[in-house]
Design an enzyme around this catalytic site. Sequence first.
Site, PDB file in Angstrom:
ATOM      1  N   TYR A  47       0.818  -1.219   0.000  1.00 56.75           N
ATOM      2  CA  TYR A  47       0.000   0.000   0.000  1.00 56.75           C
ATOM      3  C   TYR A  47       0.851   1.269   0.000  1.00 56.75           C
ATOM      4  O   TYR A  47       0.342   2.361  -0.252  1.00 56.75           O
ATOM      5  CB  TYR A  47      -0.923   0.035   1.214  1.00 56.75           C
ATOM      6  CG  TYR A  47      -1.900  -1.104   1.324  1.00 56.75           C
ATOM      7  CD1 TYR A  47      -2.120  -1.989   0.268  1.00 56.75           C
ATOM      8  CD2 TYR A  47      -2.614  -1.312   2.501  1.00 56.75           C
ATOM      9  CE1 TYR A  47      -3.014  -3.041   0.394  1.00 56.75           C
ATOM     10  CE2 TYR A  47      -3.514  -2.355   2.625  1.00 56.75           C
ATOM     11  CZ  TYR A  47      -3.705  -3.220   1.573  1.00 56.75           C
ATOM     12  OH  TYR A  47      -4.599  -4.265   1.707  1.00 56.75           O
ATOM     13  N   HIS A 105       0.401 -11.553   2.023  1.00 58.67           N
ATOM     14  CA  HIS A 105      -0.611 -10.768   1.310  1.00 58.67           C
ATOM     15  C   HIS A 105      -1.269 -11.586   0.194  1.00 58.67           C
ATOM     16  O   HIS A 105      -2.488 -11.579   0.031  1.00 58.67           O
ATOM     17  CB  HIS A 105       0.038  -9.505   0.747  1.00 58.67           C
ATOM     18  CG  HIS A 105      -0.922  -8.400   0.479  1.00 58.67           C
ATOM     19  ND1 HIS A 105      -0.553  -7.081   0.468  1.00 58.67           N
ATOM     20  CD2 HIS A 105      -2.241  -8.402   0.201  1.00 58.67           C
ATOM     21  CE1 HIS A 105      -1.603  -6.326   0.202  1.00 58.67           C
ATOM     22  NE2 HIS A 105      -2.639  -7.110   0.032  1.00 58.67           N
TER      23      HIS A 105
END
Length: 275
Positions: A47, A105
């Site tokens: 991110y 992730h």
Amino acid sequence: METITTRGVAIPRLGFGTFRMPGADAQPVVESALALGYRHIDTAAMYENEAAVGAAIAASCVARDELFVTTKVWHDQLGPEALHRAFDASLRKLGLDHVDLYMIHWPSRDMDMAATLDALMSLRERGLTQAIGVCNFNLPMLRRAVEEIGAPIASVQLEYHPFLSQAPMLTYLRGQGIPQTAYAPLAQGRAANDPTLAALGLKHGCSAAQMAIAWLLDQPGVAVIPKAARPESQRANLDALAIRLDDEDRAAIAALPKDQRFVRPPFAPDWDAAA
């Protein structure tokens, strides 16, 4: 805030997601969320906002033991040495001495799952993360992680919203006592414009988006991490905690299509793989 206790940690059921809030822009948004009462913050190396999240935490003056902070390692860093380097970089950017949950992730097709999970477990054993988890694993992958490797998975993060069923996964996770965390709970904004959810919202005096969140929170063992940049939207998501669904609501949402998956990167696993 209601929590789900798993592997010795208590996860607040409604968290705050920070996907697509890159760089310094995330800091005031996370500061606002913390001021409103969010205590579960979800970020990731990918991110590119861990430093901003850390700055917001530092500026908030919220006690560290009141926060639940999740971050994640990207799928190209799953070798044990690379994973440890990635974790150290994330911790440094966050400005913390530990995180509460560290997650894979996305799985990688060529990862050595046992070695990767062993690296995660070593971080847990050293107290650098309170718990470990995985995101975007399909059911065969998760069975291997839990049953063959014996990893103490504390949460599984998956796309989950009123238009996508996760029934087989939820059945398995509940049998294992593992909570599921729903990301993209508003189906990337589509829930806000759904006529069925809007009609139910009129009944409850709330928005369609709030109904989507309330539907997820109505399910045992499910945590939710919607993102919202504006304080009024952050507050509206928190207000969904007070909505109580009845059987009529559940039946109406159950009748919506449940095969709409919107997060489909080219490196995703085979979602239809037999368990």
